[in-house]
Motif scaffolding. Sequence first.
Motif, PDB file in Angstrom:
ATOM      1  N   ARG A   1       2.195  51.624  56.383  1.00  0.00           N
ATOM      2  CA  ARG A   1       2.849  52.007  55.122  1.00  0.00           C
ATOM      3  C   ARG A   1       1.825  52.537  54.124  1.00  0.00           C
ATOM      4  O   ARG A   1       2.083  53.514  53.409  1.00  0.00           O
ATOM      5  N   HIS A   2       0.685  51.879  54.068  1.00  0.00           N
ATOM      6  CA  HIS A   2      -0.377  52.294  53.151  1.00  0.00           C
ATOM      7  C   HIS A   2      -0.850  53.711  53.469  1.00  0.00           C
ATOM      8  O   HIS A   2      -1.003  54.549  52.570  1.00  0.00           O
ATOM      9  N   PHE A   3      -1.062  54.002  54.738  1.00  0.00           N
ATOM     10  CA  PHE A   3      -1.539  55.322  55.133  1.00  0.00           C
ATOM     11  C   PHE A   3      -0.486  56.387  54.841  1.00  0.00           C
ATOM     12  O   PHE A   3      -0.812  57.466  54.320  1.00  0.00           O
TER      13      PHE A   3
ATOM     14  N   LEU B   1      -5.635  42.726  54.723  1.00  0.00           N
ATOM     15  CA  LEU B   1      -4.388  43.284  54.211  1.00  0.00           C
ATOM     16  C   LEU B   1      -3.936  44.489  55.023  1.00  0.00           C
ATOM     17  O   LEU B   1      -2.761  44.599  55.387  1.00  0.00           O
ATOM     18  N   LEU B   2      -4.854  45.390  55.301  1.00  0.00           N
ATOM     19  CA  LEU B   2      -4.496  46.673  55.911  1.00  0.00           C
ATOM     20  C   LEU B   2      -4.520  46.568  57.432  1.00  0.00           C
ATOM     21  O   LEU B   2      -5.438  47.037  58.104  1.00  0.00           O
ATOM     22  N   LYS B   3      -3.485  45.923  57.958  1.00  0.00           N
ATOM     23  CA  LYS B   3      -3.302  45.803  59.391  1.00  0.00           C
ATOM     24  C   LYS B   3      -1.806  45.860  59.708  1.00  0.00           C
ATOM     25  O   LYS B   3      -0.967  45.550  58.858  1.00  0.00           O
ATOM     26  N   GLY B   4      -1.480  46.294  60.914  1.00  0.00           N
ATOM     27  CA  GLY B   4      -0.084  46.333  61.344  1.00  0.00           C
ATOM     28  C   GLY B   4       0.784  47.196  60.460  1.00  0.00           C
ATOM     29  O   GLY B   4       0.360  48.264  59.986  1.00  0.00           O
ATOM     30  N   PRO B   5       2.021  46.749  60.192  1.00  0.00           N
ATOM     31  CA  PRO B   5       2.960  47.540  59.377  1.00  0.00           C
ATOM     32  C   PRO B   5       2.433  47.843  57.978  1.00  0.00           C
ATOM     33  O   PRO B   5       2.685  48.927  57.447  1.00  0.00           O
ATOM     34  N   ALA B   6       1.688  46.911  57.377  1.00  0.00           N
ATOM     35  CA  ALA B   6       1.163  47.147  56.026  1.00  0.00           C
ATOM     36  C   ALA B   6       0.183  48.313  56.026  1.00  0.00           C
ATOM     37  O   ALA B   6       0.185  49.142  55.105  1.00  0.00           O
TER      38      ALA B   6
ATOM     39  N   LEU C   1      -1.952  41.096  40.466  1.00  0.00           N
ATOM     40  CA  LEU C   1      -0.960  42.067  40.011  1.00  0.00           C
ATOM     41  C   LEU C   1      -0.944  43.306  40.897  1.00  0.00           C
ATOM     42  O   LEU C   1       0.110  43.914  41.121  1.00  0.00           O
ATOM     43  N   SER C   2      -2.095  43.682  41.448  1.00  0.00           N
ATOM     44  CA  SER C   2      -2.121  44.829  42.356  1.00  0.00           C
ATOM     45  C   SER C   2      -1.246  44.570  43.576  1.00  0.00           C
ATOM     46  O   SER C   2      -0.592  45.483  44.106  1.00  0.00           O
ATOM     47  N   GLU C   3      -1.224  43.326  44.030  1.00  0.00           N
ATOM     48  CA  GLU C   3      -0.387  42.975  45.186  1.00  0.00           C
ATOM     49  C   GLU C   3       1.093  43.009  44.819  1.00  0.00           C
ATOM     50  O   GLU C   3       1.935  43.411  45.640  1.00  0.00           O
ATOM     51  N   VAL C   4       1.442  42.591  43.602  1.00  0.00           N
ATOM     52  CA  VAL C   4       2.823  42.732  43.122  1.00  0.00           C
ATOM     53  C   VAL C   4       3.245  44.196  43.167  1.00  0.00           C
ATOM     54  O   VAL C   4       4.316  44.547  43.682  1.00  0.00           O
ATOM     55  N   LEU C   5       2.402  45.063  42.644  1.00  0.00           N
ATOM     56  CA  LEU C   5       2.721  46.490  42.584  1.00  0.00           C
ATOM     57  C   LEU C   5       2.811  47.093  43.985  1.00  0.00           C
ATOM     58  O   LEU C   5       3.707  47.903  44.270  1.00  0.00           O
ATOM     59  N   ARG C   6       1.905  46.706  44.873  1.00  0.00           N
ATOM     60  CA  ARG C   6       1.953  47.211  46.254  1.00  0.00           C
ATOM     61  C   ARG C   6       3.264  46.814  46.920  1.00  0.00           C
ATOM     62  O   ARG C   6       3.914  47.625  47.605  1.00  0.00           O
ATOM     63  N   ARG C   7       3.663  45.574  46.742  1.00  0.00           N
ATOM     64  CA  ARG C   7       4.894  45.091  47.373  1.00  0.00           C
ATOM     65  C   ARG C   7       6.136  45.717  46.751  1.00  0.00           C
ATOM     66  O   ARG C   7       7.201  45.720  47.368  1.00  0.00           O
ATOM     67  N   ARG C   8       6.005  46.271  45.556  1.00  0.00           N
ATOM     68  CA  ARG C   8       7.123  46.986  44.940  1.00  0.00           C
ATOM     69  C   ARG C   8       7.134  48.465  45.309  1.00  0.00           C
ATOM     70  O   ARG C   8       7.949  49.220  44.789  1.00  0.00           O
ATOM     71  N   GLY C   9       6.230  48.890  46.177  1.00  0.00           N
ATOM     72  CA  GLY C   9       6.260  50.253  46.688  1.00  0.00           C
ATOM     73  C   GLY C   9       5.316  51.226  46.034  1.00  0.00           C
ATOM     74  O   GLY C   9       5.300  52.410  46.388  1.00  0.00           O
TER      75      GLY C   9
END
Length: 322
Positions: free
Chosen positions: A277-279, A269-274, A114-122
Motif C-alpha cells: 500500500r505504501h509503495f 512497518l513496511l512489510k507485506g500488505p502495508a 500521530l504519523s501512524e494515525v494518519l497512515r492508517r487513515r490513508g
Amino acid sequence: MSGMIDPSNGGGSEFRYHCYGFDVISEMALPELAACHGSRVAGAVLDIRRDLLCLPPEIRALPVWSEFTEEGSFFWWGTVGGFHVDAQGHSIRIEVADGVSDDMAAFPLLGPVLSEVLRRRGFFVLHASAVEIDGVAVAFLADKGVGKSTTGAALLDQGARIVADDLVAIDPVTAVTQPGFAQLKLSPHNLPPRATRDDWVVRPQPHPAIDKARVMVSDTLLSAAVPVRRLYVLERGPITIPRIEPVDVDRALPELLKFAYAARFGEKLLKGPAAARHFRSAVSLTTATSLRRLVVPDGMEHLQDLLNVLRGDLFDDLGGCE
C-alpha cells in the motif's frame, strides 16, 4: 509479543481540538493543536485516552520498541511511556511513565504516533514542512538539520501560511494536503524576527536535552485543505540566492520514499500488505504532483526573497523547470 489494552483504566477531563481534517477529543491537554468547539466533520474524530497498556516486563525493560500489525500499532519509549493506535487510526491510548509531564509525552504523540494515525487513515505522510502560497501548497523534504522548519519560518515571515511542520499528510490520489498544527521547531539562532513579537510565541522546553525551540505561529495556520503543487528536496549550498533545479524522473520515486515518515520504522512497518500500500501510494503521489530540488544558502538573512523565487517556479510557465 503483542501488546493489549487494559479497558479498566481511563477517564478524566476532555479537550477538543482540530487537525489534519478531523476533530480530536483528548484527555491530555495539547496546546499545540487548534481548539475547536463542536465537531465540524461528521465521523472524523480521533479519540485520545489515558490507559494502562498490558505490555510484558521484557518490553518495558527496552529503551525503544514498536510493533505494527493489521489490528493496530504499539510504541514504547522507556523514558516517556507507551502508546497504542487502533487499526483504523481512530483512537490513541497513552500510558505516560511516572514523573513524565504531558508536555514531554506530546513529543512522540504528535510525531511518530500521530504519523501512524494518519497512515492508517490513508494519507501518505512525509517528514517535511509545508506552507501555502497563493492557494497551493509546497513541501520541503530534507534530512534532519538541513533546515526544513527554518525555510518554512522564513516563508511565513514573508506572508505564506503554515500547512504543517514535521508531519505533512497528503492524499496520494488527489495530492491534497490537510493543515496540521501551528508549531515550528527551530534552532534558537534561526528564530525569525516575528518570533520576538507577541504574535509568535516561543514555548518553554520540557527537557534540557531538547535543543530546538518550539514556536507557536497560530496566526498563520491555514484553515482548509489545499492541493500540493510542488515537493522540494531541500539542500544547502555555498550560494547567496536560492536556486531551483529539476529532478530526473527516475529519481522522483526514490526521493519520495526516502522522506516518507514510515521509512524510519523500516521493515518493522513496511512489510507485506502495508509495504504494498505504501509503495502504491508513493507512485500515485509522484504522478499527481511535481518534485524538484531547492538549494538554499545558510542563514535566514539569505532567504528574504525566497517567496518570490518560489512564486516564479509555481506560476511562471516560461520559467522554472517544466
